[in-house]
Design a protein around this motif. Structure first.
Motif, short mmCIF file in Angstrom:
data_model
loop_
_atom_site.label_atom_id
_atom_site.label_comp_id
_atom_site.label_asym_id
_atom_site.label_seq_id
_atom_site.Cartn_x
_atom_site.Cartn_y
_atom_site.Cartn_z
N ASN A 198 0.93 -1.16 0.07
CA ASN A 198 -0.01 -0.03 0.08
C ASN A 198 0.92 1.18 -0.08
OD1 ASN A 198 -2.56 1.29 0.19
ND2 ASN A 198 -2.04 1.97 2.43
N LYS A 202 0.94 4.23 -3.07
CA LYS A 202 0.50 5.48 -2.90
C LYS A 202 1.83 6.54 -3.15
CE LYS A 202 -2.34 5.24 1.30
NZ LYS A 202 -2.35 5.43 2.69
N GLU A 243 5.43 8.68 2.42
CA GLU A 243 5.14 8.50 1.27
C GLU A 243 5.72 9.49 0.17
OE1 GLU A 243 1.97 6.32 3.29
OE2 GLU A 243 2.89 8.40 3.37
#
Length: 816
Positions: A198, A202, A243
């Motif tokens: 995940n 992102k 991120e």
């Protein structure tokens, strides 16, 4: 809106902004500057007239407003707006917002919201010191594996003093050295491997390479000299989430045009490049892009050819149609032959293999070239890699033709003994063209048998230091491959006047021998002669005639050979390995014809020829010793046979092989004979193949000079150098012959029906259940697991599980 924009520096010349429920018109003079809104990443794309001076001036503006030419139009970057500007033209640009309906209040609100979340670039320090984060359990790290792949993983625990254990998103466990870590993502604690996927999703969504240029311009303008990915994330995204920091790191590490890495480590440091460097890198990248597209064209052509049948493959000349294709094709050839002497050439070949998704090995290069139609399906790569000369120059061919038509005077003509009345048998393979030995026998009045070994005399046709003598010296030997013969002399000469041709008077050197009752030599003589061969036989024909006892002279020869064999065995001679003859027809095709014959000492014709050749070598050695003649005397020192060897318990092939392993290497003494253990002789000179071996050829010069009473042609120094070189080439030829024979034998086995049973003999054990066996049908030694209680010398049955000639792979299975 006008007041807001006018409050920015450099906007004093803005003309009119018509307002309504939505923006209607925007007039900008060419001397104006667009507002700089640091930290805002949304772009405005607009097509500007590339012929207008306004466009060219905009190209020179600093960020965040930047115009760049793309395919005859301009792309306009304006931070904060996500609209398309069209319809520009003339010196006062107009844009009708009927193309986009954005209320003015929404536009102002969006700008103010972005400004409130972005730190001004002026707040960024000029130099940022490199952080040295301590690695903690749960940290998210990027590291480079030994194969060059980049992996994200979660630090688990230390492993020793210098390593850490980490887990990736696939739960793979890695032991990582500190030097492998390329980035520690900031702001991450107690991360779990399951979260990596995940996180990557992102981060990848944020990695827009087009953001680097405006950021570079902004940071260059403020004089930043050192920064990390966190600083770039703040500039690009306004925040520094993990991120965003990793996205900035990926942009920096993957694109070296605008920023250079000054310091590597867990937190790499970067600095904006000067404008001159950026321009140079842009030009280089543009050239690289052109090369990449050309490479795609080349690789696609290769893929198409590899998937096409042979009749639809491009012509070989097509791969040299232009310089780009030619360089990469030549690079693949060089790699396949392991002759890449230039790093750039090797790089090109590896680039093609990588693009094709193939391993970066010479074998893969061979497979590609076969698929391209440049190499035939069964190309002999070892032959191409060797230094063996395949063809003769026009000059050498002309010299050979001149000798045939206008030969040199025979200086031994008056001394040649006329032996044309004898029956002369030449025994060789059916397709042999260089016939350099013949045999005769006669019964003496006292009942003893006189043997005659006639050896072709090529030195009658070629004088020392002649062009062809020098070429033979360079080649050293003829090479016999399953697909072709590479002669030492031009075949028009070697197979014609040099050879012992049936029904023709031929110049020869004849060695006559009378044996004692035990098989040893009682008397011998060497003379120049003229003979007339009467019988040209194959091994199969000679074997059949001996069994039928139809030829008296041939039977005497066979009897003498048996006597000699027993005598040599009593002196410690070792049985030679079986001889495998492989012949391939139409080798250039996909499915050539393969014929395999195996000869061993049980074949009477093979034993006859072998014993007579050895007898001749012993007699020449005795002659040389008597004359104190410099000759290549061959010797071999025996080794002890281990008394505990499991291989010597049985008589036959297993023991023969064990005994062959006890023999030492063959050496050469030029002054006097030396013992030859595997032949069971006190002295031996190779003499019977002067058309095929250079050492035999120069031995003829030496012997004939001694017969005339002349000084030998060659002194010790010359012989030492010439024979050393000839032996080197002979070893290379034998290696090539062995590799080529094995390739075609494996190809033959590969073609056999599945579960075909082959008879074999256990030769020797290397482990408790691992043994070398001899496949009798093809004469090949191979390794197999023995599950039965077989010992050395026992017969077993095997099947072929897999055979791959190009990989030199053969898997066998014993059948119980």
């Amino acid at each position: 809106m006008t007041a807001f924009l006018s409050s920015r520096a450099g906007l004093s010349d803005i003309h009119t902004l018509h307002l309504g429920s939505s923006i209607r018109y925007c007039h900008l003079h060419h001397s104006n500057t667009f507002p700089r809104l640091p930290g805002v990443r949304t772009r405005v794309l607009g097509a500007l007239d590339s012929s207008d001076k306004c466009g060219s001036q905009l190209c020179n503006r600093k960020p965040y407003v930047k115009a760049r030419q793309y395919w005859g139009t301009y792309r306009l970057f304006l931070a904060g707006f996500n609209v398309n500007l069209k319809g520009f033209g003339g010196r006062r640009w107009q844009h009708s917002v009927n193309h986009f309906k954005i209320p003015l209040q929404s536009l102002l609100l969006e700008i103010e919201q972005k400004k409130s979340h972005v730190r001004s670039v002026s707040e960024i320090p000029v130099t940022v010191q490199q952080e040295k984060p301590a690695l903690q359990t749960g940290a998210l790290i990027e590291f480079e594996r030994d194969n060059g792949n980049i992996v994200l993983a979660v630090a688990d625990q230390p492993f020793g003093k210098k390593n850490w254990i980490a887990q990736d998103q696939h739960r793979n466990v890695h032991s990582i050295r500190f030097t492998q870590i390329s980035y520690v993502i900031p702001g991450v604690e107690d991360f779990k491997p399951a979260q990596i996927s995940n996180f990557l999703e992102k981060s990848v969504a944020l990695q827009d390479p087009s953001l680097l240029e405006p950021a570079w311009e902004e940071l260059s303008a403020t004089g930043v000299t050192s920064m990390d990915a966190k600083v770039l994330a703040k500039v690009l995204f306004g925040t520094t989430t993990p991120e965003e920091c990793y996205a900035a790191h990926c942009l920096l590490s993957s694109n070296q045009v605008f920023f250079r890495c000054n310091q590597k480590g867990k937190t790499p440091m970067y600095a904006p490049r000067p404008l001159t460097q950026v321009n140079e890198l842009r030009e280089r990248h543009a050239l690289d892009e052109v090369a990449r597209r050309q490479l795609d064209v080349y690789v696609n052509a290769v893929r198409k050819s590899m998937s096409s049948p042979s009749e639809l493959k491009p012509a070989k000349s097509g791969w040299h149609s232009d310089e780009f294709f030619s360089k990469r094709t030549d690079a693949l050839k060089a790699l396949s032959l392991e002759s890449c002497f230039e790093n750039e050439q090797k790089k090109l070949a590896l680039q093609v293999l990588a693009s094709l998704g193939m391993s970066k090995t010479p074998t893969s290069a061979v497979d590609v070239l076969i698929g391209m139609g440049i190499f035939p399906a069964h190309v002999n790569v070892e032959l191409l890699k060797s230094r063996i000369r395949i063809d003769f120059s026009n000059e050498l061919l002309a010299a050979a033709e001149l000798i045939r038509n206008e030969p040199f005077p025979d200086i031994d003509l008056d001394r040649r003994e006329d032996l044309t009345s004898l029956n002369v048998y030449t025994i060789d393979s059916d397709d042999t063209k260089e016939i350099d030995d013949g045999l005769s026998a006669s019964l003496l009045p006292d009942g003893r048998i006189k043997l005659w070994v006639h050896v072709a005399d090529p030195t009658r046709w070629i004088n020392p230091e002649h062009l062809l003598e020098k070429e033979a010296r360079q080649r050293g030997t003829s090479v016999y491959l399953p697909t072709q013969t590479i002669p030492m002399f031009p075949m028009g000469l070697a197979a014609d006047c040099m050879s012992l041709k049936q029904g023709h008077n031929c110049a020869a050197i004849t060695i006559s021998v009378v044996l004692k009752e035990d098989g040893s030599i009682e008397e011998s003589q060497i003379t120049c002669s003229t003979i007339r061969p009467t019988h040209k036989l194959s091994y199969y024909d000679a074997h059949s005639l001996i069994l039928r006892k139809d030829e008296t002279d041939l039977n005497m020869l066979s009897y003498a050979a048996t006597l000699r064999h027993k005598w040599r065995k009593s002196k410690g001679a070792v049985e030679p390995s079986p001889t495998t003859r492989v012949k391939v027809s139409d080798a250039e095709s996909i499915d050539p014809c393969i014929e395999i014959e195996v000869f061993d000492h049980t074949n009477l014709a093979v034993q006859l020829v072998s014993e007579m050749m050895i007898l001749c070598g012993e007699a020449v050695s005795m002659f040389g010793d008597q004359q104190r003649l410099l000759l290549p005397y061959r010797g071999q020192i025996p080794r002890d046979l281990p008394s505990h060897s499991r291989d010597i318990t049985a008589e036959g092939a297993g023991k023969d092989m064990a005994l062959r392993r006890t023999t030492g290497p063959v050496g050469i003494n030029l002054s006097k004979p030396v013992g030859h253990s595997s032949l069971g002789l006190s002295g031996y000179v190779q003499f019977t193949s002067p058309i095929r071996r250079y050492t035999d050829f120069i031995a003829h010069y030496q012997v004939k000079a001694a017969l005339r009473g002349d000084k030998p042609f060659f002194a010790h120094g010359y012989l030492e150098a010439a024979i050393g070189w000839a032996n080197l080439r002979s070893r290379e030829a034998k290696r090539l012959e062995g590799i080529s024979n094995r390739y075609w034998i494996l190809e033959y086995l590969r073609r056999q029906p599945k579960d075909t049973i082959f008879q074999a003999v256990v030769m020797r054990f290397v482990k408790d259940h691992e043994a070398f066996i001899l496949l009798k049908e093809v004469g090949l030694e191979a390794l197999v697991t023995i599950h039965s209680k077989a010992s050395a010398g026992d017969k077993v049955k095997v099947i072929v599980k897999d055979a791959h000639p190009r990989k030199d792979l053969l898997l066998l299975k014993e059948i119980l």
